[in-house]
Write a protein that holds these residues in place. Sequence first.
Motif, short mmCIF file in Angstrom:
data_model
loop_
_atom_site.label_atom_id
_atom_site.label_comp_id
_atom_site.label_asym_id
_atom_site.label_seq_id
_atom_site.Cartn_x
_atom_site.Cartn_y
_atom_site.Cartn_z
N UNK A 1 33.49 4.79 -15.56
CA UNK A 1 34.31 3.92 -15.02
C UNK A 1 35.24 4.05 -13.63
N UNK A 2 34.96 3.33 -12.84
CA UNK A 2 35.65 3.45 -11.58
C UNK A 2 37.32 3.39 -11.80
N UNK A 31 35.43 -8.47 -7.85
CA UNK A 31 35.32 -7.48 -8.90
C UNK A 31 36.40 -7.93 -10.04
N UNK A 32 35.93 -7.60 -11.16
CA UNK A 32 37.05 -7.82 -12.35
C UNK A 32 37.83 -6.61 -12.36
N UNK A 68 32.31 -0.57 -15.78
CA UNK A 68 31.09 -0.82 -15.08
C UNK A 68 30.20 -1.76 -15.86
N UNK A 69 30.35 -1.95 -17.04
CA UNK A 69 29.59 -2.91 -17.85
C UNK A 69 29.90 -4.42 -17.48
N UNK A 76 27.23 -2.22 -7.40
CA UNK A 76 27.01 -0.80 -7.90
C UNK A 76 28.50 -0.08 -8.28
N UNK A 77 28.45 0.78 -9.13
CA UNK A 77 29.78 1.45 -9.23
C UNK A 77 30.29 2.19 -8.27
N UNK A 78 29.20 2.73 -7.00
CA UNK A 78 29.97 3.08 -5.69
C UNK A 78 30.56 1.96 -5.11
N UNK A 79 30.06 0.74 -4.90
CA UNK A 79 30.63 0.01 -4.19
C UNK A 79 32.15 -0.62 -4.90
#
Length: 97
Positions: A1-2, A31-32, A68-69, A76-79
């Motif tokens: 998780x970011x 993003x949420x 992430x879900x 993406x996770x990176x973004x």
Amino acid sequence: MPVRKAIVQSPIGLHARPAAIFVRAVTDSGLPVRIGKDGILPVDARSLLEVMTADFYYGCEVELSVDPEALPARYSVESAEAALEGLTVLLESGAAA
């Protein structure tokens, strides 16, 4: 998780104008994002009311996170990590003041 940690640098914390600037940046990211701190359950960082009532005061450490879900398909996770980094800079620079 970011996840990113930040120290709120706005002299009045995340109230009124600084909260509105921060929430607008979160909303613009698409993003949420959730924001929390010790002793307070994370709140939806896209909600001005939730951010303002959570008592994120000057100098407190907050944690920004994105599940992430819950990421929209175009991210993406990176973004998401890059977006959280930008929000961290916003909080720590005092630009949301």
